[in-house]
Write a protein that holds these residues in place. Sequence first.
Motif, short mmCIF file in Angstrom:
data_model
loop_
_atom_site.label_atom_id
_atom_site.label_comp_id
_atom_site.label_asym_id
_atom_site.label_seq_id
_atom_site.Cartn_x
_atom_site.Cartn_y
_atom_site.Cartn_z
N ASP A 94 -3.48 -0.02 8.26
CA ASP A 94 -3.72 -0.30 6.85
C ASP A 94 -4.34 -1.68 6.70
O ASP A 94 -4.25 -2.53 7.58
N ALA A 111 7.94 3.62 1.95
CA ALA A 111 8.73 4.78 1.55
C ALA A 111 10.24 4.52 1.61
O ALA A 111 10.98 4.93 0.72
N SER A 139 0.87 -1.17 0.00
CA SER A 139 0.00 0.00 0.00
C SER A 139 0.90 1.22 0.00
O SER A 139 2.12 1.10 -0.14
N GLU A 140 0.33 2.40 0.20
CA GLU A 140 1.15 3.61 0.26
C GLU A 140 2.04 3.62 1.50
O GLU A 140 3.07 4.27 1.52
N SER A 141 1.63 2.89 2.54
CA SER A 141 2.37 2.90 3.80
C SER A 141 3.27 1.69 3.99
O SER A 141 4.39 1.81 4.50
#
Length: 174
Positions: free
Chosen positions: A125, A71, A49-51
């Motif tokens: 998440d 990230a 996911s984005e996290s």
Amino acid sequence: MTPLIRQAMLLWLLLLSPAVFAHGDEDHGDGAARAPAGQGLPPRAEAQSESFELLLELSGEELTLYLDRFADNQPVRGARIEVEGKGFKGVARSEGDHYRLSAGALAQPGEHSLIFTITAGDSADLLETTLRVEGDGPTRQSGQARDWRWLLAGLLVLVVLIIVLRTLLRRKKS
């Protein structure tokens, strides 16, 4: 040694040359005969996911989870990971850089859809993936077994070649 026998031996060596240069578990033969990539590795799946980024690996009846921040790819320690699937539910225990979970139900062959609820500090998440577990199919033969088959096939070709050449020589002398 007669020139005819020398030629037969040279032909035999040329026929066996692919087997001679193969080494280890490589056959240097037709690509279709090779085992699929990743054969022998435990079943794996991933989700992101984005996290978070999650990698899971099933070894026997135990599921190992590797959770990283998307990230910077840094391991996430101390997170709570809940796993749920058809007929399966559990919470992974933290073991340093990874997490483990008893997952006997996932060891069965087939496709297992899984949902992961991840809570780490202020972040939460929901990730979803499918773990594919292959059934017990035919095992791949070892390199030694293939090498013996090449040797026997070459020997058979040599014997047939010598018989044909001797027959031709006898007809020529008559």
